[in-house]
Design a protein around this motif. Structure first.
Motif, mmCIF file in Angstrom:
data_model
loop_
_atom_site.group_PDB
_atom_site.id
_atom_site.type_symbol
_atom_site.label_atom_id
_atom_site.label_comp_id
_atom_site.label_asym_id
_atom_site.label_seq_id
_atom_site.Cartn_x
_atom_site.Cartn_y
_atom_site.Cartn_z
ATOM 1 N N LYS A 118 12.187 -64.389 48.952
ATOM 2 C CA LYS A 118 12.079 -63.903 47.572
ATOM 3 C C LYS A 118 11.124 -64.754 46.738
ATOM 4 O O LYS A 118 10.314 -64.228 45.951
ATOM 5 N N GLY A 156 15.957 -62.308 51.272
ATOM 6 C CA GLY A 156 16.102 -60.920 50.859
ATOM 7 C C GLY A 156 16.204 -59.973 52.040
ATOM 8 O O GLY A 156 15.717 -60.271 53.141
ATOM 9 N N GLN A 211 7.776 -63.631 44.689
ATOM 10 C CA GLN A 211 7.697 -63.840 43.248
ATOM 11 C C GLN A 211 6.459 -64.647 42.877
ATOM 12 O O GLN A 211 5.763 -64.329 41.902
ATOM 13 N N LYS A 254 8.690 -56.234 44.391
ATOM 14 C CA LYS A 254 9.686 -55.734 45.337
ATOM 15 C C LYS A 254 9.076 -55.703 46.731
ATOM 16 O O LYS A 254 7.841 -55.648 46.878
ATOM 17 N N ASN A 288 17.786 -66.954 48.454
ATOM 18 C CA ASN A 288 16.338 -66.734 48.572
ATOM 19 C C ASN A 288 15.991 -65.772 49.695
ATOM 20 O O ASN A 288 14.866 -65.296 49.789
#
Length: 428
Positions: free
Chosen positions: A162, A294, A166, A172, A292
């Motif tokens: 993640k 995903g 980011q 996404k 963290n």
């Protein structure tokens, strides 16, 4: 490699099937009508990890014996890598086979075709089938009959870091393979991490094939389809991902290097299964920061559908068991919703029953992450030779990824090898 059935093996299989059909119905009636009256002993082969998972199954067996004091279970933990040949050898000879076994879902068609498994339709082993998730339940079928009961399940997902997404400004995870390629470029530019790591094992190619509506073969039409236009499109995409978005692959040690790169933050996204998560969480990218990690469905192909293979294990009953009644009761107990909740809490594996996904079970982030992804799971082609088909495909896939041959030629060559394994099939 799984080979064809010899004349001796075929004769033994036919004899075994006749024996099973002749002696099973009475035992089945006893298990269904008066379970408390069933007595005797059975042997169970468990292929779960002997250190981390087996203790939970042994505890569950103790619960079974307490509920059915007239039945004794002889537990044996058999290494996963050894069980296939060991079971086939003992089943063929009629000596030493277990009454009940934990079998990889991909082996059910082969075992059933050899008449090594007792059909479980209308037996005490198979109850509340509407509670099973469709993907796992479908793995138990061969030629219209049921030969297993789903125990634990899994599928492939897109696992991702993640924080890296980011940092790259990606809101996404990618929903398509084209998006994955685009995201990988941004990730490399902004974080230095590779987008992914292409696993050259052809099991991990299946999501790309399924995403194009392709498969290895079509049993109903008796056609080999591994070199169809849809399959060529899928493998062409795999090659594109390899060339543009993957960390360089060490083909001699691909899996371990892939895992190390992902869990230590050198790779942002990976096609993997739930079995990898405990290892992922030991790396610097996720240790002490499980949030963290995903979970997302595998990216979709041009069909717009994301699909990955159904994995896991089913419990099967040996056709030559001398105590089918006890075997049926044991199988039912071990695959009940209550037992699956127990195993999920202890081992972190995914249940096959919908009712087993209770709030307590879903506290496990891995189980919660994979639960919705199971909707994308679909079966591998139901053929006894399916395991053998992966061998020639693997050889050609590696050549394609390494640039040693074009996609179409490699898949044509694989199709040619498939013809030797699938008598009566034509090349589509």
């Amino acid at each position: 490699m799984r080979r064809g059935i010899s004349a001796v093996a075929l004769a033994a299989a036919v004899a075994l099937g006749a024996t099973a059909c002749g002696g099973g119905s009475g035992d089945g009636d006893a298990a269904a009508k008066d379970p408390a009256s069933v007595s005797g002993s059975i042997t169970y082969w468990d292929t779960s990890d002997a250190t981390n998972e087996a203790p939970a199954y042994q505890a569950l067996i103790a619960q079974f014996e307490a509920a059915y004091p007239k039945i004794k279970v002889h537990y044996q933990n058999v290494p996963f890598g050894d069980v296939e040949n060991k079971f086939k050898s003992s089943a063929q000879s009629g000596k030493g086979a277990p009454d009940v076994m934990r079998a990889d879902v991909g082996l059910i068609p082969e075992y059933a075709s050899l008449s090594y498994l007792a059909p479980l339709d209308h037996t005490a082993a198979l109850t509340d089938t509407g509670d099973f998730l469709p993907g796992p339940l479908n793995t138990t079928q061969y030629n219209g009959r049921t030969y297993g009961v789903p125990s634990v399940t899994d599928t492939l997902a897109l696992l991702y870091n993640k924080k890296l997404l980011q940092q790259a400004g990606i809101a996404k995870p990618p929903a398509t393979w084209d998006e994955l390629i685009a995201d990988a470029k941004v990730l490399k530019e902004r974080t230095g991490a590779a987008g992914t790591y292409v696993n050259p094992d052809t099991y991990f190619l299946l999501p790309l094939l399924f995403g194009e509506g392709a498969d290895l073969a079509d049993p109903k039409a008796k056609k080999i389809t591994v070199n169809s236009p849809q399959a060529v499109k899928a493998v062409t995409m795999a090659k594109k991902i390899y060339d543009t978005s993957s960390l360089p692959v060490d083909f001699a040690n691909a899996y371990d290097n892939m895992q190390a790169a992902f869990k230590n933050g050198k790779v942002a996204m990976l096609i993997q299964g739930p079995w990898s998560v405990p290892d992922d969480l030991t790396g610097s990218a996720f240790k002490g920061d499980e949030a963290n990690l995903g979970y997302a469905p595998v990216p979709a192909g041009s069909t717009g559908t994301a699909a990955a293979p159904t994995g896991g294990h089913d419990l099967v009953v040996y056709a030559g068991s001398k105590n089918l009644a006890a075997s049926y009761l044991f199988t039912r107990f071990m695959t009940s919703a209550q037992s699956q909740r127990f195993i999920a809490r202890k081992n972190g594996t995914l249940p096959t029953r919908a009712s087993a996904y209770t709030p307590e079970v879903l506290k496990d982030p891995k189980i919660a992450g994979f639960r919705p992804i199971m909707k994308t799971a679909r079966n591998r082609v139901s053929l006894p030779q399916v395991g053998s088909l992966f061998v020639p495909l693997q050889q050609e896939y590696v050549k394609i990824l390494q640039g040693q041959e074009p996609v179409a030629k490699g898949l044509d060559d694989a199709a040619g090898q498939f013809r030797k394994l699938l008598p009566g099939f034509t090349v589509g």
